[in-house]
Design a protein around this motif. Sequence first.
Motif, short mmCIF file in Angstrom:
data_model
loop_
_atom_site.label_atom_id
_atom_site.label_comp_id
_atom_site.label_asym_id
_atom_site.label_seq_id
_atom_site.Cartn_x
_atom_site.Cartn_y
_atom_site.Cartn_z
N VAL A 140 -1.01 0.81 10.02
CA VAL A 140 -0.12 0.33 8.97
C VAL A 140 0.18 -1.13 9.28
O VAL A 140 0.75 -1.44 10.33
CB VAL A 140 1.19 1.16 8.91
CG1 VAL A 140 2.15 0.57 7.89
CG2 VAL A 140 0.88 2.61 8.59
N ILE A 141 -0.23 -2.04 8.38
CA ILE A 141 -0.03 -3.47 8.60
C ILE A 141 1.02 -4.00 7.62
O ILE A 141 1.55 -3.25 6.80
CB ILE A 141 -1.37 -4.25 8.46
CG1 ILE A 141 -1.97 -4.03 7.07
CG2 ILE A 141 -2.35 -3.82 9.55
CD1 ILE A 141 -3.22 -4.85 6.80
N MET A 142 1.33 -5.29 7.69
CA MET A 142 2.39 -5.87 6.87
C MET A 142 2.14 -5.66 5.38
O MET A 142 3.09 -5.43 4.62
CB MET A 142 2.53 -7.37 7.16
CG MET A 142 3.45 -7.66 8.32
SD MET A 142 5.12 -6.99 8.14
CE MET A 142 5.75 -7.96 6.80
N LYS A 143 0.91 -5.76 4.94
CA LYS A 143 0.61 -5.54 3.53
C LYS A 143 1.03 -4.12 3.13
O LYS A 143 1.61 -3.93 2.05
CB LYS A 143 -0.88 -5.74 3.27
CG LYS A 143 -1.27 -5.60 1.82
CD LYS A 143 -2.75 -5.89 1.62
CE LYS A 143 -3.13 -5.70 0.17
NZ LYS A 143 -4.55 -5.92 -0.06
N ASP A 144 0.76 -3.16 3.98
CA ASP A 144 1.18 -1.77 3.73
C ASP A 144 2.70 -1.66 3.74
O ASP A 144 3.29 -0.95 2.93
CB ASP A 144 0.59 -0.83 4.78
CG ASP A 144 -0.92 -0.84 4.80
OD1 ASP A 144 -1.53 -0.81 3.72
OD2 ASP A 144 -1.49 -0.91 5.91
N ALA A 145 3.34 -2.37 4.66
CA ALA A 145 4.80 -2.31 4.78
C ALA A 145 5.47 -2.82 3.51
O ALA A 145 6.47 -2.26 3.06
CB ALA A 145 5.27 -3.11 5.99
N ARG A 146 4.89 -3.86 2.90
CA ARG A 146 5.46 -4.37 1.64
C ARG A 146 5.36 -3.33 0.53
O ARG A 146 6.30 -3.15 -0.24
CB ARG A 146 4.75 -5.65 1.24
CG ARG A 146 5.10 -6.82 2.14
CD ARG A 146 4.51 -8.12 1.65
NE ARG A 146 4.65 -9.14 2.67
CZ ARG A 146 3.66 -9.57 3.44
NH1 ARG A 146 2.44 -9.11 3.29
NH2 ARG A 146 3.89 -10.48 4.36
N VAL A 147 4.22 -2.64 0.46
CA VAL A 147 4.04 -1.58 -0.54
C VAL A 147 5.01 -0.42 -0.27
O VAL A 147 5.62 0.13 -1.19
CB VAL A 147 2.58 -1.09 -0.56
CG1 VAL A 147 2.41 0.13 -1.46
CG2 VAL A 147 1.64 -2.21 -1.00
N ILE A 148 5.18 -0.08 0.99
CA ILE A 148 6.11 0.99 1.38
C ILE A 148 7.53 0.61 0.96
O ILE A 148 8.27 1.42 0.40
CB ILE A 148 6.03 1.25 2.90
CG1 ILE A 148 4.70 1.91 3.24
CG2 ILE A 148 7.20 2.08 3.38
CD1 ILE A 148 4.36 1.90 4.71
N LEU A 149 7.92 -0.64 1.20
CA LEU A 149 9.26 -1.08 0.82
C LEU A 149 9.47 -1.05 -0.69
O LEU A 149 10.56 -0.74 -1.17
CB LEU A 149 9.55 -2.48 1.39
CG LEU A 149 9.76 -2.52 2.90
CD1 LEU A 149 9.88 -3.96 3.38
CD2 LEU A 149 10.99 -1.73 3.30
N GLU A 150 8.43 -1.38 -1.46
CA GLU A 150 8.52 -1.29 -2.92
C GLU A 150 8.77 0.15 -3.35
O GLU A 150 9.59 0.41 -4.25
CB GLU A 150 7.26 -1.83 -3.58
CG GLU A 150 7.10 -3.34 -3.49
CD GLU A 150 5.76 -3.82 -4.01
OE1 GLU A 150 4.98 -3.02 -4.56
OE2 GLU A 150 5.48 -5.03 -3.86
#
Length: 108
Positions: free
Chosen positions: A57-67
């Motif tokens: 899980v990378i930062m791009k995934d973390a942004r989607v998770i936060l959305e």
Amino acid sequence: MALLTSIDPDHSGNGKETMAIENTPLSPADYGLPPRTRLERDPAGRICLIIDRKSRVIMKDARVILEKIEKIRAVEPDAEVMLMTRAPVCSKSLSCLADHLVPVAPLT
């Protein structure tokens, strides 16, 4: 909520019946999320966003998770939401999720 009953699950020989409580599946459509999103409510009442994969899980995934978590919190403002995953989570993603009060737990 599904209840599981087993007798002597740890083979300790005591023969006592034990109760284990499973997470309750939630419909992602109720939160305006894509149908492939997996959500569950744990016995403590937290909403668990499940990511069951092997890749990091990378930062791009973390942004989607936060959305996704923002959409959940829009429907249930007081809900505690946590991420459960088998995948390793990069340190920047862990820090970002922690800043947004999203705990990360291992998926077992």
